[in-house]
Design an enzyme around this catalytic site. Structure first.
Site, PDB file in Angstrom:
ATOM      1  N   ALA A  58       0.861  -1.181   0.000  1.00  7.94           N
ATOM      2  CA  ALA A  58       0.000   0.000   0.000  1.00  7.94           C
ATOM      3  C   ALA A  58       0.896   1.228   0.000  1.00  7.94           C
ATOM      4  O   ALA A  58       2.053   1.166   0.410  1.00  7.94           O
ATOM      5  CB  ALA A  58      -0.890  -0.005   1.235  1.00  7.94           C
ATOM      6  N   GLY A 108       0.716  -5.179   0.731  1.00 12.50           N
ATOM      7  CA  GLY A 108      -0.396  -5.286  -0.209  1.00 12.50           C
ATOM      8  C   GLY A 108      -0.024  -5.997  -1.502  1.00 12.50           C
ATOM      9  O   GLY A 108      -0.898  -6.534  -2.193  1.00 12.50           O
ATOM     10  N   GLU A 159      -0.318  -9.558  -0.760  1.00 11.70           N
ATOM     11  CA  GLU A 159      -1.751  -9.818  -0.603  1.00 11.70           C
ATOM     12  C   GLU A 159      -2.463  -9.867  -1.958  1.00 11.70           C
ATOM     13  O   GLU A 159      -3.364 -10.684  -2.164  1.00 11.70           O
ATOM     14  CB  GLU A 159      -2.353  -8.756   0.327  1.00 11.70           C
ATOM     15  CG  GLU A 159      -1.807  -8.896   1.740  1.00 11.70           C
ATOM     16  CD  GLU A 159      -2.093  -7.715   2.647  1.00 11.70           C
ATOM     17  OE1 GLU A 159      -1.707  -6.574   2.295  1.00 11.70           O
ATOM     18  OE2 GLU A 159      -2.700  -7.909   3.703  1.00 11.70           O
ATOM     19  N   GLU A 163       4.154  -5.066   7.586  1.00  9.92           N
ATOM     20  CA  GLU A 163       3.233  -4.134   8.262  1.00  9.92           C
ATOM     21  C   GLU A 163       3.521  -3.928   9.739  1.00  9.92           C
ATOM     22  O   GLU A 163       3.378  -2.813  10.245  1.00  9.92           O
ATOM     23  CB  GLU A 163       1.777  -4.601   8.092  1.00  9.92           C
ATOM     24  CG  GLU A 163       1.215  -4.374   6.704  1.00  9.92           C
ATOM     25  CD  GLU A 163       1.432  -5.543   5.763  1.00  9.92           C
ATOM     26  OE1 GLU A 163       2.259  -6.429   6.081  1.00  9.92           O
ATOM     27  OE2 GLU A 163       0.784  -5.581   4.696  1.00  9.92           O
TER      28      GLU A 163
HETATM   29  C1  HXC Z   1       4.931   4.562  -1.073  1.00  7.37           C
HETATM   30  C2  HXC Z   1       6.830   3.657  -1.976  1.00  7.37           C
HETATM   31  C3  HXC Z   1       6.513   2.388  -1.442  1.00  7.37           C
HETATM   32  C4  HXC Z   1       5.302   2.268  -0.711  1.00  7.37           C
HETATM   33  C5  HXC Z   1       8.382   2.233  -2.491  1.00  7.37           C
HETATM   34  N1  HXC Z   1       7.993   3.503  -2.614  1.00  7.37           N
HETATM   35  N2  HXC Z   1       7.490   1.523  -1.780  1.00  7.37           N
HETATM   36  N3  HXC Z   1       6.045   4.726  -1.788  1.00  7.37           N
HETATM   37  N4  HXC Z   1       4.566   3.392  -0.548  1.00  7.37           N
HETATM   38  N5  HXC Z   1       4.900   1.130  -0.198  1.00  7.37           N
HETATM   39  C6  HXC Z   1       8.695   4.586  -3.305  1.00  7.37           C
HETATM   40  C7  HXC Z   1       9.848   5.099  -2.481  1.00  7.37           C
HETATM   41  O1  HXC Z   1       9.407   6.008  -1.521  1.00  7.37           O
HETATM   42  C8  HXC Z   1      10.704   5.754  -3.552  1.00  7.37           C
HETATM   43  O2  HXC Z   1      10.170   6.999  -3.901  1.00  7.37           O
HETATM   44  C9  HXC Z   1      10.512   4.825  -4.748  1.00  7.37           C
HETATM   45  O3  HXC Z   1       9.311   4.124  -4.501  1.00  7.37           O
HETATM   46  C10 HXC Z   1      11.638   3.829  -4.876  1.00  7.37           C
HETATM   47  O4  HXC Z   1      11.786   3.119  -3.663  1.00  7.37           O
HETATM   48  P1  HXC Z   1      13.157   3.026  -2.849  1.00  7.37           P
HETATM   49  O5  HXC Z   1      12.817   2.778  -1.411  1.00  7.37           O
HETATM   50  O6  HXC Z   1      14.046   4.181  -3.145  1.00  7.37           O
HETATM   51  O7  HXC Z   1      13.807   1.737  -3.501  1.00  7.37           O
HETATM   52  P2  HXC Z   1      14.811   0.680  -2.834  1.00  7.37           P
HETATM   53  O8  HXC Z   1      15.800   1.399  -1.979  1.00  7.37           O
HETATM   54  O9  HXC Z   1      15.291  -0.177  -3.935  1.00  7.37           O
HETATM   55  O10 HXC Z   1      13.912  -0.183  -1.836  1.00  7.37           O
HETATM   56  C11 HXC Z   1      12.848  -0.963  -2.343  1.00  7.37           C
HETATM   57  C12 HXC Z   1      11.905  -1.412  -1.169  1.00  7.37           C
HETATM   58  C13 HXC Z   1      11.479  -0.162  -0.376  1.00  7.37           C
HETATM   59  C14 HXC Z   1      12.655  -2.409  -0.277  1.00  7.37           C
HETATM   60  C15 HXC Z   1      10.730  -2.144  -1.813  1.00  7.37           C
HETATM   61  O11 HXC Z   1      10.971   0.807  -1.293  1.00  7.37           O
HETATM   62  C16 HXC Z   1      10.449  -0.446   0.648  1.00  7.37           C
HETATM   63  O12 HXC Z   1      10.752  -1.000   1.715  1.00  7.37           O
HETATM   64  N6  HXC Z   1       9.184  -0.046   0.392  1.00  7.37           N
HETATM   65  C17 HXC Z   1       8.100  -0.159   1.322  1.00  7.37           C
HETATM   66  C18 HXC Z   1       7.653  -1.581   1.439  1.00  7.37           C
HETATM   67  C19 HXC Z   1       6.568  -1.747   2.486  1.00  7.37           C
HETATM   68  O13 HXC Z   1       6.755  -1.506   3.679  1.00  7.37           O
HETATM   69  N7  HXC Z   1       5.350  -2.170   2.039  1.00  7.37           N
HETATM   70  C20 HXC Z   1       4.254  -2.414   2.890  1.00  7.37           C
HETATM   71  C21 HXC Z   1       3.382  -1.221   2.941  1.00  7.37           C
HETATM   72  S1  HXC Z   1       2.089  -1.473   4.102  1.00  7.37           S
HETATM   73  P3  HXC Z   1      11.029   8.354  -3.796  1.00  7.37           P
HETATM   74  O14 HXC Z   1      10.061   9.410  -4.219  1.00  7.37           O
HETATM   75  O15 HXC Z   1      11.480   8.456  -2.385  1.00  7.37           O
HETATM   76  O16 HXC Z   1      12.163   8.130  -4.748  1.00  7.37           O
HETATM   77  C22 HXC Z   1       0.952  -2.360   3.312  1.00  7.37           C
HETATM   78  C23 HXC Z   1      -0.285  -2.585   4.095  1.00  7.37           C
HETATM   79  C24 HXC Z   1      -1.418  -3.176   3.279  1.00  7.37           C
HETATM   80  O17 HXC Z   1       1.090  -2.805   2.213  1.00  7.37           O
HETATM   81  C25 HXC Z   1      -2.692  -3.119   4.081  1.00  7.37           C
HETATM   82  C26 HXC Z   1      -3.103  -1.730   4.437  1.00  7.37           C
HETATM   83  C27 HXC Z   1      -4.554  -1.657   4.884  1.00  7.37           C
END
Ligand code: HXC
Length: 263
Positions: free
Chosen positions: A69, A114, A117, A137
């Protein structure tokens, strides 16, 4: 491709196979509200198209299937807004189970939160050897809210699901395969071909049979066994009212290829 949707690409089917690509590569295909809405709308469109027999779901770019998400968008959500987000995702992902078509996730990179999921909502998952899967999460102060405590559990069992969720470990493709989360693994440049090979096998078979068997498996999984086997009997018998049952069995008896029409 018909470019109706801002955040997903739904390509015109080729030989009955359509590809739905989550397309926000600058955010690693993170799911904001607009993207969740587009996924649901695209799936509802697929449901009505009998020229699509198999749908492949994947992510744009080489690096990510779906990175979860959109954390930036939901960061300041209150409880009511958070509930709306989860309900929207459940409604959109739930469409996959309602489709008569068979749905294959081609997991081409990160499938986090997500993303895991979304993949878990598909009928099967093929992972690239470069894929990384996890439920991060609890490290964000939330819990999986798009099915991760439910569909993931049904796929890998309660202990593995709880381990993944409580540790936030990112597992690789081999481990995802070992625990039954990936059904197949392929090299990145062979991922789509592998998905299409499976799609072609599915398309040899009677469309209604595939659709109704999918329904029986999914619906039955949530029912007590005695009720579930009764559901199976009903659907099994229903198939004898179809043209494709006549064709399928006549083809066998007459030792000739079968021509299914989906009727
Ligand atoms: C918003 C995201 C994002 C996310 C990546 N980006 N994942 N933006 N939400 N989930 C964005 C980053 O901010 C960045 O933008 C660009 O994408 C590239 O990502 P980087 O982090 O620079 O890349 P990298 O260093 O290669 O790392 C990749 C990664 C990391 C390991 C996948 O991006 C990451 O940990 N992302 C979050 C993963 C996460 O926690 N997902 C779960 C979300 S909670 P900028 O503009 O900074 O360059 C969820 C809950 C679902 O899913 C249910 C809710 C009700």
């Amino acid at each position: 491709s018909f470019e109706k949707y801002e955040n997903v690409l739904l390509e015109e089917p080729e030989e009955g196979i359509a590809v739905l690509t989550v397309n926000r590569p600058k955010a690693l295909n993170a799911l904001n509200l607009a993207t969740l809405q587009d996924i649901g709308d695209a799936l509802r469109e697929v449901k009505g198209r009998d020229d699509i027999r198999v749908l492949i779901v994947t992510g744009a770019g080489p690096k990510s299937f779906v990175a979860g998400a959109d954390i930036k968008e939901m960061q300041n959500d209150n409880v009511t807004e958070a509930l709306k987000l989860s309900k929207l995702a459940h409604s959109s992902f739930g469409e996959i189970e309602h489709l008569p078509q068979f749905v294959i996730a081609a997991v081409n990179g990160y499938a986090l939160g997500g993303g895991c999921e979304l993949a878990s909502s598909c009928d099967m998952r093929i992972g690239s050897t470069t894929a990384k899967v996890g439920q991060p999460e609890t490290g964000l102060g939330i819990i999986p809210g798009f099915g991760g405590t439910q569909r993931l559990t049904r796929l890998v069992g309660r202990d593995k699901a709880k381990e993944m969720i409580a540790t936030c470990d990112m597992i690789d493709a081999k481990e995802a395969y070992r625990i039954g989360l990936f059904d197949e693994i392929a090299e990145p440049d062979e991922l789509m071909d592998k998905a299409k090979d499976i799609a072609h096998k599915v398309m040899k078979n009677a469309p209604l049979s595939v659709a109704r068997a999918k329904y029986s498996v999914d619906r039955g999984a949530d029912l007590p066994l005695d009720v579930a086997v009764d559901l199976e009997s009903q659907i099994w018998a229903e198939m004898f009212g179809t043209e494709d049952q006549k064709e399928g069995m006549a083809g066998f008896v007459e030792k000739r290829p079968k021509h299914f029409t989906g009727k």
